[in-house]
Design a protein around this motif. Structure first.
Motif, mmCIF file in Angstrom:
data_model
loop_
_atom_site.group_PDB
_atom_site.id
_atom_site.type_symbol
_atom_site.label_atom_id
_atom_site.label_comp_id
_atom_site.label_asym_id
_atom_site.label_seq_id
_atom_site.Cartn_x
_atom_site.Cartn_y
_atom_site.Cartn_z
ATOM 1 N N GLY A 153 0.807 -1.207 0.000
ATOM 2 C CA GLY A 153 0.000 0.000 0.000
ATOM 3 C C GLY A 153 0.840 1.256 0.000
ATOM 4 O O GLY A 153 0.504 2.251 -0.655
ATOM 5 N N GLU A 154 1.988 1.231 0.730
ATOM 6 C CA GLU A 154 2.871 2.388 0.755
ATOM 7 C C GLU A 154 3.502 2.632 -0.609
ATOM 8 O O GLU A 154 3.624 3.772 -1.066
ATOM 9 C CB GLU A 154 3.955 2.191 1.817
ATOM 10 C CG GLU A 154 3.452 2.225 3.256
ATOM 11 C CD GLU A 154 2.814 3.555 3.592
ATOM 12 O OE1 GLU A 154 3.383 4.599 3.200
ATOM 13 O OE2 GLU A 154 1.734 3.563 4.226
ATOM 14 N N VAL A 155 3.911 1.564 -1.288
ATOM 15 C CA VAL A 155 4.496 1.719 -2.621
ATOM 16 C C VAL A 155 3.473 2.285 -3.602
ATOM 17 O O VAL A 155 3.767 3.196 -4.388
ATOM 18 C CB VAL A 155 5.050 0.375 -3.131
ATOM 19 C CG1 VAL A 155 5.493 0.489 -4.593
ATOM 20 C CG2 VAL A 155 6.211 -0.077 -2.269
ATOM 21 N N ALA A 185 14.019 -1.117 0.054
ATOM 22 C CA ALA A 185 13.470 -1.698 1.283
ATOM 23 C C ALA A 185 11.969 -1.892 1.192
ATOM 24 O O ALA A 185 11.435 -2.954 1.539
ATOM 25 C CB ALA A 185 13.833 -0.801 2.480
ATOM 26 N N THR A 186 11.256 -0.863 0.728
ATOM 27 C CA THR A 186 9.795 -0.980 0.643
ATOM 28 C C THR A 186 9.383 -2.018 -0.380
ATOM 29 O O THR A 186 8.419 -2.760 -0.183
ATOM 30 C CB THR A 186 9.179 0.378 0.280
ATOM 31 O OG1 THR A 186 9.815 0.879 -0.915
ATOM 32 C CG2 THR A 186 9.363 1.392 1.411
ATOM 33 N N ARG A 197 11.112 -4.691 -1.303
ATOM 34 C CA ARG A 197 11.391 -6.038 -0.796
ATOM 35 C C ARG A 197 10.258 -6.530 0.102
ATOM 36 O O ARG A 197 9.941 -7.722 0.127
ATOM 37 C CB ARG A 197 12.709 -6.040 -0.021
ATOM 38 C CG ARG A 197 13.937 -6.027 -0.914
ATOM 39 C CD ARG A 197 15.164 -6.548 -0.175
ATOM 40 N NE ARG A 197 15.396 -5.825 1.072
ATOM 41 C CZ ARG A 197 16.143 -4.726 1.172
ATOM 42 N NH1 ARG A 197 16.727 -4.232 0.090
ATOM 43 N NH2 ARG A 197 16.324 -4.134 2.334
ATOM 44 N N ALA A 198 9.641 -5.604 0.825
ATOM 45 C CA ALA A 198 8.512 -5.988 1.671
ATOM 46 C C ALA A 198 7.213 -6.077 0.885
ATOM 47 O O ALA A 198 6.314 -6.845 1.233
ATOM 48 C CB ALA A 198 8.366 -4.987 2.822
ATOM 49 N N ALA A 199 7.109 -5.275 -0.195
ATOM 50 C CA ALA A 199 5.860 -5.224 -0.949
ATOM 51 C C ALA A 199 5.706 -6.406 -1.898
ATOM 52 O O ALA A 199 4.591 -6.903 -2.110
ATOM 53 C CB ALA A 199 5.773 -3.919 -1.735
ATOM 54 N N LEU A 200 6.812 -6.873 -2.489
ATOM 55 C CA LEU A 200 6.710 -7.931 -3.492
ATOM 56 C C LEU A 200 6.118 -9.222 -2.948
ATOM 57 O O LEU A 200 5.306 -9.857 -3.633
ATOM 58 C CB LEU A 200 8.086 -8.184 -4.112
ATOM 59 C CG LEU A 200 8.527 -7.137 -5.147
ATOM 60 C CD1 LEU A 200 9.968 -7.358 -5.555
ATOM 61 C CD2 LEU A 200 7.613 -7.173 -6.371
ATOM 62 N N PRO A 201 6.474 -9.669 -1.727
ATOM 63 C CA PRO A 201 5.808 -10.864 -1.216
ATOM 64 C C PRO A 201 4.302 -10.701 -1.063
ATOM 65 O O PRO A 201 3.545 -11.655 -1.262
ATOM 66 C CB PRO A 201 6.492 -11.083 0.145
ATOM 67 C CG PRO A 201 7.825 -10.445 -0.005
ATOM 68 C CD PRO A 201 7.591 -9.246 -0.866
ATOM 69 N N GLU A 202 3.858 -9.489 -0.724
ATOM 70 C CA GLU A 202 2.407 -9.263 -0.655
ATOM 71 C C GLU A 202 1.770 -9.417 -2.034
ATOM 72 O O GLU A 202 0.662 -9.940 -2.170
ATOM 73 C CB GLU A 202 2.127 -7.852 -0.116
ATOM 74 C CG GLU A 202 2.472 -7.620 1.329
ATOM 75 C CD GLU A 202 2.034 -6.242 1.778
ATOM 76 O OE1 GLU A 202 0.905 -5.831 1.391
ATOM 77 O OE2 GLU A 202 2.791 -5.566 2.498
ATOM 78 N N LEU A 203 2.480 -8.951 -3.051
ATOM 79 C CA LEU A 203 1.919 -8.971 -4.394
ATOM 80 C C LEU A 203 1.996 -10.362 -5.011
ATOM 81 O O LEU A 203 1.015 -10.857 -5.583
ATOM 82 C CB LEU A 203 2.674 -7.968 -5.268
ATOM 83 C CG LEU A 203 2.114 -7.703 -6.665
ATOM 84 C CD1 LEU A 203 0.724 -7.093 -6.572
ATOM 85 C CD2 LEU A 203 3.037 -6.778 -7.440
ATOM 86 N N LEU A 204 3.158 -11.005 -4.882
ATOM 87 C CA LEU A 204 3.359 -12.295 -5.522
ATOM 88 C C LEU A 204 2.855 -13.457 -4.675
ATOM 89 O O LEU A 204 2.628 -14.546 -5.185
ATOM 90 C CB LEU A 204 4.843 -12.507 -5.833
ATOM 91 C CG LEU A 204 5.512 -11.459 -6.728
ATOM 92 C CD1 LEU A 204 6.988 -11.771 -6.885
ATOM 93 C CD2 LEU A 204 4.841 -11.385 -8.083
ATOM 94 N N GLY A 205 2.684 -13.219 -3.383
ATOM 95 C CA GLY A 205 2.313 -14.277 -2.458
ATOM 96 C C GLY A 205 3.375 -14.414 -1.394
ATOM 97 O O GLY A 205 4.575 -14.412 -1.707
ATOM 98 N N VAL A 206 2.951 -14.534 -0.150
ATOM 99 C CA VAL A 206 3.910 -14.524 0.948
ATOM 100 C C VAL A 206 4.837 -15.730 0.914
ATOM 101 O O VAL A 206 5.939 -15.709 1.472
ATOM 102 C CB VAL A 206 3.170 -14.475 2.308
ATOM 103 C CG1 VAL A 206 2.455 -13.152 2.469
ATOM 104 C CG2 VAL A 206 2.180 -15.640 2.420
#
Length: 579
Positions: free
Chosen positions: A122-124, A136-137, A139-148
């Motif tokens: 959401g921040e990105v 940094a953001t 790296r944290a956002a991609l797992p949310e998008l691609l799947g944890v």
């Protein structure tokens, strides 16, 4: 780089709808800019000023990736070349993106992703600008998008680019490069931002256009008659085809309006332009034409008042229109034209005739007169009214199309023989086949009328002086006519209702009252007088001496009605013959 951005944005801009725009982005970037791309969009996509929900869901809309041979895969990734399904899915839309991964063979991307405003993704998206995958953001956002439970393969480079439309973020694009290619640099980040912006704005416009086209198409269809009437002495059939995708919404309309005296008005019109405004103006013209027809004005006067209405609506509200009145008793049609393609009359013997009707100026020009002509309408003939979309296209001019339509009608008629008219519904379908593949870029309205007419022996007509003896004389005349037709069993009902209607007419008339009986599958009685006041059914009190006439008409007649004319009114009712 500038040349690539220009070519890519042009390819994206060529898309007319959402899928074409997203496909344009994928094909423009793979493999020139990236080895693979994932495009996520909001589900559902907000349109215009709709308030989006929060949290919202991103759905994987399309994937695309570089086509590699088995040897390339083995050389680049050091994995076996017999990976099932890898090359078959490359470059195609899918619900999962197949990326090269030496550890797990393939990496499926999640189909759905929920975006929470407090999360990294959401921040990105809120930041709007594209970011490198190793930030940094990101790296944290991609797992949310691609799947944890997904991780990017070692050595892959990523740019995560939010797709922001005019008002809000509508999705995200993920650009990926394999380890064999140069890493993304700051200039690539600018390119990704440009591509994402053009894509998002294109999607916004496509959604707005799609909604407007859908609303206008629905508006147009609801303004067309749901069912055609079934007037005496004529059979009707119609067709409507919307325009091609490049010009979906138009202002074509048709109508059939019953008139006093068993006549019927046939109307076909075409508002110029293709937009929601055209559909709205069409609705106003159709309503105005219905109102004017109810006043039983001559065809040329109807067009004159439509022209005045167009002037009130604006300077650019123009339309063509054909207005025809058919009288089944006299077997005649009266036609007035406002710049519309001429009608075609298919005779019973198979000859198709383009009727010579004064062309007139389109509605909305202003300051012109319209001329009406009266022509024969023989029994068994078929009148065809149509809009120019049926006969005109980019491949042929209107007069060539009219001649082809005339020839098609004659060819269809020859199949049924000289003594039989082709079935009306089948004739309409066959007429539409005159259009070749890809030969339609305008909407089409088609109205066909098969003239059956009413034989003179089935019509009885009288004038009655407005005096107290008129109801009694009307009963005797009706009884004699029914006896001549062999319908004596209807005498009691018809005489009772005629007496009530004529009595009411005589009460207010100052000029002779007209009485007409028509025999078809029903006995239709029409009583006309010079008083414009329409009768109203009411509940009479026990002490009232009158007020029950229309109650009897309503109970005994199959149908009844009253129509105001320019010089009075006509009250009519129908009694089934039982034949």
């Amino acid at each position: 780089m500038l040349r690539f951005v220009g070519a890519a944005t042009r390819r994206i801009a060529r898309g007319m709808d959402l899928d074409e725009i997203v496909l344009g982005l994928c094909r423009a970037t793979v493999p020139t800019f990236a080895d693979a791309i994932l495009v996520y969009l909001r589900d559902p996509l907000p349109v215009g000023d709709e308030r989006p929900v929060s949290p919202f869901v991103l759905r994987l809309r399309r994937t695309d990736r570089l086509r590699l041979s088995g040897e390339d895969i083995e050389a680049l990734n050091g994995i076996p070349s017999q990976l099932p399904g890898l090359t078959e899915l490359s470059g195609m839309a899918s619900t999962s993106a197949l990326l090269l991964d030496p550890g797990t063979d393939v990496l499926p991307a999640a189909e759905l992703c929920e975006v929470r405003m407090g999360g990294a993704l959401g921040e990105v998206l809120r930041g709007v600008r594209p970011v490198f995958g190793d930030a940094a953001t990101a790296r944290a956002a991609l797992p949310e998008l691609l799947g944890v439970d997904r991780v990017l393969p070692t050595g892959h480079r990523v740019i995560l680019a939010p797709l922001r439309g005019r008002r809000r973020v509508i999705g995200a694009a993920v650009f990926l490069r394999g380890p064999e290619r140069a890493a993304f640099d700051p200039n690539d980040l600018l390119v990704a931002g440009q591509l994402a912006t053009h894509t998002a704005l294109g999607i916004d416009k496509a959604m707005l256009y799609g909604r407007e086209a859908y609303i206008a198409d629905e508006l147009q269809r609801t303004m067309l008659p749901e069912n055609l009437p079934q007037p005496t002495g004529v059979r009707l059939a119609s067709r409507y085809l919307p325009a091609a995708e490049t010009a979906r919404v138009g202002g074509d309309w048709y109508d059939a309006i019953p008139l006093p005296g068993s006549r019927v008005a046939l109307v076909v019109g075409d508002v110029m332009g293709h937009s929601m405004t055209s559909a709205a103006v069409m609705g106003q013209f159709r309503t105005t034409a219905q109102t004017l027809a109810g006043l039983d004005l001559p065809p040329q006067e109807v067009l004159h008042h439509l022209d005045e209405q167009a002037q009130r609506l604006g300077t650019d509200r123009m339309a063509t229109c054909m207005y025809v009145v058919y009288d089944p008793v006299s077997h005649r049609i009266t036609i007035a034209n406002a710049g519309h393609p001429p009608p075609i009359l298919l005779h019973l013997g198979g000859r198709a005739e383009v009727l010579k009707v004064p062309p007139g100026a389109p509605i909305g020009v202003g300051g012109v007169d319209f001329e009406a002509v009266e022509l024969d309408a023989p029994s068994g003939a078929t009148l065809l009214l149509y809009t120019d979309g049926l006969v005109e296209s980019r491949l042929r001019d209107v007069w060539t199309g009219i001649e082809q339509l005339r020839e098609r009608l004659e060819a269809t008629s020859r199949l049924t023989g000289p003594d039989h008219a082709p079935p009306l519904e089948a004739l309409c379908d066959d007429v539409l086949d005159v259009l070749g593949p890809g030969d339609r870029d305008d909407d089409i309205a088609l109205l066909a009328a098969r003239f059956d007419g009413i034989a003179p022996s089935d019509v009885a007509y009288w004038f009655l002086e407005p005096e107290h003896a008129a109801p009694g004389r009307a009963r005797r005349l009706a009884r004699n006519a029914l006896s001549r037709w062999g319908l004596e069993e209807l005498s009691d009902s018809v005489e009772l209702l005629i007496s009530e209607v004529v009595t009411n007419a005589v009460r207010y008339a100052e000029r002779p009252v007209t009485l007409r009986l028509l025999r078809t599958d029903v006995v239709r009685c029409e009583v006309g007088d010079d008083s414009p006041q329409l009768p109203r059914q009411r509940r009479a009190r026990e002490t009232d001496e009158g007020g029950r006439g229309l109650f009897l008409v309503n109970r005994l007649a199959r149908r009844w009605g009253a129509t105001r004319l320019g010089s009075g009114k006509v009250v009519w009712f129908e009694i089934p013959t039982g034949a």
